[in-house]
Design a protein around this motif. Structure first.
Motif, short mmCIF file in Angstrom:
data_model
loop_
_atom_site.label_atom_id
_atom_site.label_comp_id
_atom_site.label_asym_id
_atom_site.label_seq_id
_atom_site.Cartn_x
_atom_site.Cartn_y
_atom_site.Cartn_z
N PRO A 35 0.80 -1.23 0.00
CA PRO A 35 0.00 0.00 0.00
C PRO A 35 0.84 1.29 0.00
N LEU A 36 1.93 1.33 0.76
CA LEU A 36 2.77 2.53 0.77
C LEU A 36 3.45 2.73 -0.58
N ALA A 99 1.32 -6.53 11.37
CA ALA A 99 0.86 -7.72 10.64
C ALA A 99 0.61 -7.37 9.17
N CYS A 100 0.76 -8.38 8.33
CA CYS A 100 0.48 -8.18 6.90
C CYS A 100 -1.03 -7.99 6.73
N GLY A 101 -1.39 -7.17 5.79
CA GLY A 101 -2.80 -6.88 5.56
C GLY A 101 -3.26 -7.43 4.22
N PRO A 102 -4.53 -7.19 3.91
CA PRO A 102 -5.05 -7.65 2.62
C PRO A 102 -4.47 -6.83 1.47
N SER A 103 -4.66 -7.31 0.26
CA SER A 103 -4.13 -6.62 -0.92
C SER A 103 -4.86 -5.29 -1.13
N MET A 118 -6.07 5.66 4.73
CA MET A 118 -5.63 5.63 6.13
C MET A 118 -4.93 4.30 6.46
N ILE A 119 -5.46 3.20 5.96
CA ILE A 119 -4.82 1.89 6.17
C ILE A 119 -3.45 1.88 5.51
N ALA A 120 -3.39 2.41 4.28
CA ALA A 120 -2.12 2.43 3.53
C ALA A 120 -1.08 3.29 4.25
N GLY A 125 2.79 -5.26 7.27
CA GLY A 125 3.99 -6.08 7.24
C GLY A 125 4.55 -6.20 5.84
N ASP A 126 3.68 -6.12 4.83
CA ASP A 126 4.15 -6.15 3.44
C ASP A 126 5.08 -4.98 3.16
#
Length: 167
Positions: A35-36, A99-103, A118-120, A125-126
């Motif tokens: 996401p980032l 933790a790794c999140g969804p795509s 906001m999540i991005a 963890g990705d």
């Protein structure tokens, strides 16, 4: 060709090359963006679009050049902040990595756009995984370097007359 137009065109071309490299890494090398990374791509595209508009418009006055340069600086600062956030996540010890999140695709389907942003921005963890380096520097490190160069070029453009007057 005026210096400002040449510099804006150079920044646009650099952004186009960065996006070509990002797409090559994604589609040929199989490195899926976190996401980032996606937000950094938006910042690179924003810088490139503003620089292209400035090169095409070629403002004759100092005001127009200052507005375009200021926009590039703001977008570069936002991109640099995103890249710095990702570098910070990459520097965390393994037990502190989120933790790794969804795509991103899933997030865009399941949540409103502002929630996805906001999540991005928090990173997952990705985002902390270093999947590629060149000269010991990861992808967000090179992206940060590019954003700093773009901002420095625009600061030079804004203050070159003052620098020339003092010499």
């Amino acid at each position: 060709m005026r210096l400002s137009r040449s510099l804006f065109l150079l920044v646009f071309l650099a952004c186009a090359v960065l996006m070509a490299i990002a797409l090559f890494m994604e589609h040929v090398m199989g490195l899926l963006p976190c996401p980032l990374c996606m937000l950094q791509r938006v910042a690179v595209i924003g810088v490139g679009v503003v620089a292209l508009l400035a090169a095409l418009h070629n403002p004759a006055g100092r005001t127009g050049t200052s507005i375009y340069a200021g926009l590039v600086i703001l977008l570069s600062a936002a991109g640099a902040a995103l890249a710095s956030r990702q570098l910070w996540l990459q520097s965390l010890p393994a037990d502190q990595v989120p933790a790794c999140g969804p795509s991103v695709d899933y997030l865009l389907e399941a949540f409103p756009l502002m929630d996805v942003i906001m999540i991005a921005l928090q990173g997952t963890g990705d985002c902390a995984k270093v999947s590629w380096t060149f000269l010991g520097i990861s992808i967000p490190g090179w992206t940060l370097f590019a954003f700093i160069l773009f901002a420095c070029a625009m600061v030079y453009l804004l203050f070159r007359r003052l620098l020339a007057a003092n010499q």
